[in-house]
Scaffold this active site. Structure first.
Site, PDB file in Angstrom:
ATOM      1  N   ASP A 145       0.840  -1.199   0.000  1.00  0.00           N
ATOM      2  CA  ASP A 145       0.000   0.000   0.000  1.00  0.00           C
ATOM      3  C   ASP A 145       0.872   1.244   0.000  1.00  0.00           C
ATOM      4  O   ASP A 145       0.530   2.253   0.622  1.00  0.00           O
ATOM      5  CB  ASP A 145      -0.918  -0.027   1.236  1.00  0.00           C
ATOM      6  CG  ASP A 145      -2.017   1.013   1.146  1.00  0.00           C
ATOM      7  OD1 ASP A 145      -2.567   1.399   2.204  1.00  0.00           O
ATOM      8  OD2 ASP A 145      -2.329   1.482   0.024  1.00  0.00           O
ATOM      9  N   ASP A 173      -3.167  -2.914  -2.537  1.00  0.00           N
ATOM     10  CA  ASP A 173      -4.185  -1.878  -2.657  1.00  0.00           C
ATOM     11  C   ASP A 173      -3.907  -1.057  -3.926  1.00  0.00           C
ATOM     12  O   ASP A 173      -2.801  -1.040  -4.446  1.00  0.00           O
ATOM     13  CB  ASP A 173      -4.133  -0.968  -1.416  1.00  0.00           C
ATOM     14  CG  ASP A 173      -5.335  -0.025  -1.354  1.00  0.00           C
ATOM     15  OD1 ASP A 173      -5.232   1.032  -0.707  1.00  0.00           O
ATOM     16  OD2 ASP A 173      -6.368  -0.331  -1.996  1.00  0.00           O
ATOM     17  N   ASN A 174      -4.942  -0.387  -4.430  1.00  0.00           N
ATOM     18  CA  ASN A 174      -4.810   0.642  -5.474  1.00  0.00           C
ATOM     19  C   ASN A 174      -4.285   0.166  -6.821  1.00  0.00           C
ATOM     20  O   ASN A 174      -3.601   0.920  -7.515  1.00  0.00           O
ATOM     21  CB  ASN A 174      -3.887   1.768  -4.979  1.00  0.00           C
ATOM     22  CG  ASN A 174      -4.274   2.253  -3.631  1.00  0.00           C
ATOM     23  OD1 ASN A 174      -3.539   2.078  -2.660  1.00  0.00           O
ATOM     24  ND2 ASN A 174      -5.457   2.829  -3.527  1.00  0.00           N
ATOM     25  N   GLU A 203     -11.281   4.270  -1.272  1.00  0.00           N
ATOM     26  CA  GLU A 203     -11.707   4.628   0.088  1.00  0.00           C
ATOM     27  C   GLU A 203     -12.562   5.902   0.093  1.00  0.00           C
ATOM     28  O   GLU A 203     -12.255   6.877  -0.564  1.00  0.00           O
ATOM     29  CB  GLU A 203     -10.497   4.821   1.021  1.00  0.00           C
ATOM     30  CG  GLU A 203      -9.403   5.727   0.517  1.00  0.00           C
ATOM     31  CD  GLU A 203      -8.302   4.961  -0.195  1.00  0.00           C
ATOM     32  OE1 GLU A 203      -8.596   3.887  -0.762  1.00  0.00           O
ATOM     33  OE2 GLU A 203      -7.172   5.420  -0.224  1.00  0.00           O
TER      34      GLU A 203
HETATM   35  O1  LIG Z   1      -5.218   4.185  -1.256  1.00  0.00           O
HETATM   36  C1  LIG Z   1      -4.527   5.194  -1.892  1.00  0.00           C
HETATM   37  C2  LIG Z   1      -5.175   6.131  -2.685  1.00  0.00           C
HETATM   38  C3  LIG Z   1      -4.437   7.141  -3.319  1.00  0.00           C
HETATM   39  C4  LIG Z   1      -5.149   8.139  -4.159  1.00  0.00           C
HETATM   40  C5  LIG Z   1      -4.750   9.468  -4.163  1.00  0.00           C
HETATM   41  C6  LIG Z   1      -5.435  10.406  -4.941  1.00  0.00           C
HETATM   42  C7  LIG Z   1      -6.528  10.004  -5.705  1.00  0.00           C
HETATM   43  F1  LIG Z   1      -7.193  10.906  -6.442  1.00  0.00           F
HETATM   44  C8  LIG Z   1      -6.928   8.671  -5.707  1.00  0.00           C
HETATM   45  C9  LIG Z   1      -6.240   7.744  -4.936  1.00  0.00           C
HETATM   46  C10 LIG Z   1      -3.039   7.210  -3.158  1.00  0.00           C
HETATM   47  C11 LIG Z   1      -2.380   6.254  -2.360  1.00  0.00           C
HETATM   48  C12 LIG Z   1      -0.981   6.273  -2.155  1.00  0.00           C
HETATM   49  N1  LIG Z   1      -0.400   5.327  -1.375  1.00  0.00           N
HETATM   50  C13 LIG Z   1      -1.166   4.365  -0.798  1.00  0.00           C
HETATM   51  N2  LIG Z   1      -2.500   4.286  -0.956  1.00  0.00           N
HETATM   52  C14 LIG Z   1      -3.131   5.230  -1.724  1.00  0.00           C
HETATM   53 MG   LIG Z   2      -3.938   2.611  -0.564  1.00  0.00          MG
END
Ligand SMILES: Oc1cc(-c2ccc(F)cc2)cc2cncnc12
Ligand SMILES: [Mg+2]
Length: 218
Positions: A145, A173-174, A203
């Site tokens: 993550d 994640d992501n 999230e």
């Molecule tokens: O869960 C996350 C989400 C996002 C993120 C940021 C901006 C956006 F517009 C969408 C998603 C960035 C991350 C960086 N590191 C770990 N986890 C993350």
């Molecule tokens: Mg994340």
């Protein structure tokens, strides 16, 4: 003076959560981030999927890459057996400082066992040192993550350092947002991994997102 988002998250925990109660810490962060300000915690929807994977793997050794404010650290640590070894790596010292206090508020600072369980620094620098520094042979579960550009390189580094074994589980994640396409391509085409994804949402939003589950089969 200016109060950073991470400080506002910590204040919300100290104001609304009960000391020593991990679930109240999770609830306080989720309420703050859904009602006040978005922040990049894994959140409750993906957090429940994370909980189910942790419970199913019941890991004796866990590595988390990317601590941020400690939200998923608290979720994971509160489900681990007492003998488990759990290391979480955070590159950003300001995030690490908040995460230590969030983990302590949840009463888990000794549960996230090995001192320094929360390791500050670059994952690529730390991964080769984990075996000798923490006396860990392989990880039963890795939660990725952190920076998406490092998912693939860090996974390959963990393989090269012999930190992954048959049966190790990687949960990322992501993989959609912000996205880790090179990682997904690599693991999907590799015979070493059995992979599948859990449909979910970014999230605190309705945007499509997946948690990417990898079982190592060879
Ligand atoms: O869960 C996350 C989400 C996002 C993120 C940021 C901006 C956006 F517009 C969408 C998603 C960035 C991350 C960086 N590191 C770990 N986890 C993350
Ligand atoms: Mg994340």
């Amino acid at each position: 003076s200016f109060v950073s988002l991470r400080q506002r998250i910590l204040s919300a925990v100290q104001k609304n959560a009960t000391r020593g109660d991990p679930r109240s810490v999770i609830r306080a962060i989720d309420q703050f981030c859904s009602q006040k300000e978005w922040a990049m915690n894994v959140g409750n929807e993906k957090g429940c999927i994370l909980d189910s994977v942790v419970s199913e793997v019941n890991p004796a050794t866990v590595l988390e890459l990317g601590t941020y404010c400690g939200y998923s650290t608290v979720r994971i640590a509160s489900l681990l057996p007492p003998y488990a070894k759990f290391i979480t790596l955070e590159f950003n010292p300001d995030f690490a400082a908040v995460a230590r206090q969030v983990i302590a508020w949840a009463g888990l600072e000794d549960k996230v066992k090995i001192k320094p369980c929360l390791v500050e620094g670059a994952s690529s620098d730390w991964i080769p040192k984990i075996k000798e520094q923490f006396g860990i042979k392989t990880f039963d579960l890795v939660f990725l993550d952190h920076w998406k550009e490092h998912y693939l390189s860090d996974t390959k580094l963990m393989e090269e350092c012999g930190l992954l074994r048959k049966g190790s589980v990687l949960l990322a994640d992501n993989v959609i947002c912000p996205g880790a396409p090179d990682y997904v391509e690599y693991v999907r085409s590799s015979p070493r991994y059995k992979s599948h994804y859990f449909r979910s949402h970014l999230e605190y939003t309705k945007a499509e997102e997946n948690l990417w589950y990898l079982g190592i089969i060879e």
